[in-house]
Write an enzyme that holds these catalytic residues in place. Structure first.
Site, short mmCIF file in Angstrom:
data_model
loop_
_atom_site.label_atom_id
_atom_site.label_comp_id
_atom_site.label_asym_id
_atom_site.label_seq_id
_atom_site.Cartn_x
_atom_site.Cartn_y
_atom_site.Cartn_z
N TYR A 58 -3.26 10.63 2.46
CA TYR A 58 -3.36 11.10 0.96
C TYR A 58 -3.97 12.60 -0.04
CZ TYR A 58 -5.18 6.23 1.74
OH TYR A 58 -5.44 5.20 1.75
N HIS B 103 -3.36 -7.35 -0.68
CA HIS B 103 -2.02 -7.17 -0.28
C HIS B 103 -2.06 -6.99 1.01
CE1 HIS B 103 -3.83 -3.51 -1.00
NE2 HIS B 103 -3.70 -2.69 -0.61
N ASP C 174 0.93 -1.11 0.09
CA ASP C 174 0.07 0.16 -0.13
C ASP C 174 1.33 1.00 0.20
OD1 ASP C 174 -3.24 0.33 -0.24
OD2 ASP C 174 -2.12 1.89 1.27
#
Length: 503
Positions: A376, A436, A227
């Site tokens: 983010y 993942h 990630d």
């Protein structure tokens, strides 16, 4: 008139040539401030002290969590047949909260988390948390101990790696490598302090983690990330290629022009560019982009208004659980949206409920949800002024790389596309395991499958060590060109495919 046409054509060709050159031009590495200050207030003298840290949540905070969980739930009844297609199912949330209230025991889980030693150190004004799992030395002749940095992403934490640490630090059958493992918490996640200033993105975190490893005495080491961790460790490999011996990632996202062009070309001639097992990864593109639109709503709000969602979710452990566990459900397998419980309560779900609640409790007790989703906003360029956030996307990684894809990932890139970013792919593997977030899965009931996945991970690193002594030069463009020419002479159809892969 003919002269004017020639002039217009010449200008057009020149403009196209300049535009293409700009699109494919590799920019220089960004120059970061060598000693920025992300902590509160003005820069202070920084000590290189490393202090031992023990996870010890106050009883007051544990009681507060229990009191909040005991509050009556205010949930909207589920639409008939909706399952998880509208988001987190209220009936499933009720069952999970009831388990959290009655059966989950934080003190027991906390003791398990303290089985490995934890530490903190201040870097660039922030307290950086990490755990350190030392490799077993001298267990077997010829076993090499090397440093490895493992890095999580969102909505994960250092908790992800507990199930695989024994497999990485103890000699495994057929392997001559064990690892000295460092698992940091990304700044703003868990026990690592969040920045008080704007601008702490992947490149800046890569610099912080490089300083951490040097402080621990490691000048050269391996890295693995998933990630956001994937982006950070890839940036480390780009920025510090002399220090990173090998990079392994289990999540890929590429937005560079080469990857985009390959993706578009593959939609026209997929059989020429991709193998039969790779074509379905992203084709048809209409389905690929439809899934991305459907499952990226959280990404947009966290990239634009992280404090809005952060402050709302941070008020309630139930809200936190619903928001994070929904990602574990759909992120593990999109087909889970058609399950009444999102797959989360199935006995064969690859992650135990206790492990997922451990992760949620780390976010809750540290109050780090808001600072985690700000990551983010710090990494997504929303205006032309933010383009510096994007620069390392278009700089290739030339460090030996291992890539692992998973059968039900929302995004799986074929090796041909991955090669646009990673110019020296040592190994590329596609696993039937789910998503993942797989680091958490060794505690699941599927022990045999999990042991195979973890063994595969060790083999990936073994491949890198073999690669050091037997360098695979045909990964590079000059030999790929020779391969293309030789294939053309022999009338072999795959020469162009190989050169296209490494463009």
């Amino acid at each position: 008139m003919g002269l004017i046409r020639m002039l217009v054509l010449g200008v057009a060709v020149g403009w196209v040539a300049v535009t293409v050159r700009r699109l494919f031009h590799e920019p220089p590495l960004p120059v970061l401030h060598p000693s920025p200050w992300w902590g509160p207030g003005k820069p202070q003298p920084e000590e290189a002290t490393i202090t031992q840290f023990k996870i010890n949540v106050s009883q007051k905070d544990v009681d507060d969590l229990q009191q909040r969980l005991a509050l009556p739930l205010r949930l909207t009844p589920v639409l008939e047949g909706a399952n998880f297609t509208y988001g987190f199912n209220a009936d499933t949330l009720t069952r999970i909260v009831d388990y959290w209230r009655r059966k989950y025991n934080w003190r027991q889980r906390e003791a398990q988390l303290n089985n490995y030693p934890h530490f903190k150190t201040k870097i660039e004004g922030l307290d950086i948390h990490f755990l350190r799992a030392k490799g077993e030395r001298g267990v077997r002749h010829g076993v090499k101990v090397v440093p490895l940095l493992l890095l999580h992403g969102w909505p994960g934490s250092f908790v992800e790696f507990y199930s695989i640490l024994p497999l990485l630090t103890m000699p495994q059958h057929g392997s001559k490598v064990v690892f000295e493992v460092i698992c940091p918490s990304v700044p703003g996640y868990g026990f690592s302090q969040g920045s008080t200033k704007k601008g702490l993105g992947r490149m800046q975190v890569a610099q912080i983690l490089m300083k951490l490893m040097r402080r621990l005495g490691y000048e050269q080491f391996y890295v693995q990330g998933g990630d956001w961790g994937s982006g950070i460790v890839t940036n480390m490999a780009i920025m510090y290629p002399q220090n990173i011996l090998g990079v392994h990632v289990n999540f890929l996202i590429q937005n560079d022009m080469r990857s985009l062009l390959k993706m578009l070309a593959g939609s026209v001639l997929p059989s020429r560019l991709f193998g039969d097992t790779e074509k379905h990864y992203i084709y048809p593109l209409s389905q690929f982009f439809s899934v991305m639109m459907q499952e990226s709503g959280y990404f947009h709000i966290q990239a634009t208004k992280p404090d809005t969602i952060g402050n709302a979710v941070n008020q309630s452990p139930v809200a936190l659980a619903a928001y994070i566990l929904e990602k574990f459900s759909t992120g593990t397998n999109l087909a889970n949206t058609n399950q009444p419980d999102g797959g989360l309560l199935r006995t064969d779900f690859p992650i135990t409920l206790d492990s997922m609640l451990d992760n949620i409790c780390i976010y809750w007790f540290t109050g780090s949800f808001t600072t985690s989703v700000r990551f983010y906003a710090e990494n997504i360029p929303l205006t032309s002024k933010d383009i510096d956030k994007y620069v390392t996307h278009v700089i290739p990684c030339r460090v030996p790389a291992g890539l692992a894809m998973f059968a039900h990932d929302l995004l799986s890139l074929p090796e041909t596309i991955a090669a646009s970013k990673y110019h020296d792919i040592v190994t590329y593997r596609k696993s039937e395991a789910e998503e993942h977030l797989y680091h958490l899965t060794a505690e699941s009931s599927s022990h045999i499958r999990d042991a195979r996945k973890e063994k595969d991970m060790i083999n990936l690193y073994d491949d890198m060590f073999v690669h050091e002594n037997n360098y695979d030069y045909d990964k590079y463009l000059p030999d790929a060109l020779l391969y293309m020419v030789g294939s053309a002479c022999c009338q072999k159809p795959h020469g162009m495919d190989k050169i296209f892969m490494y463009l």
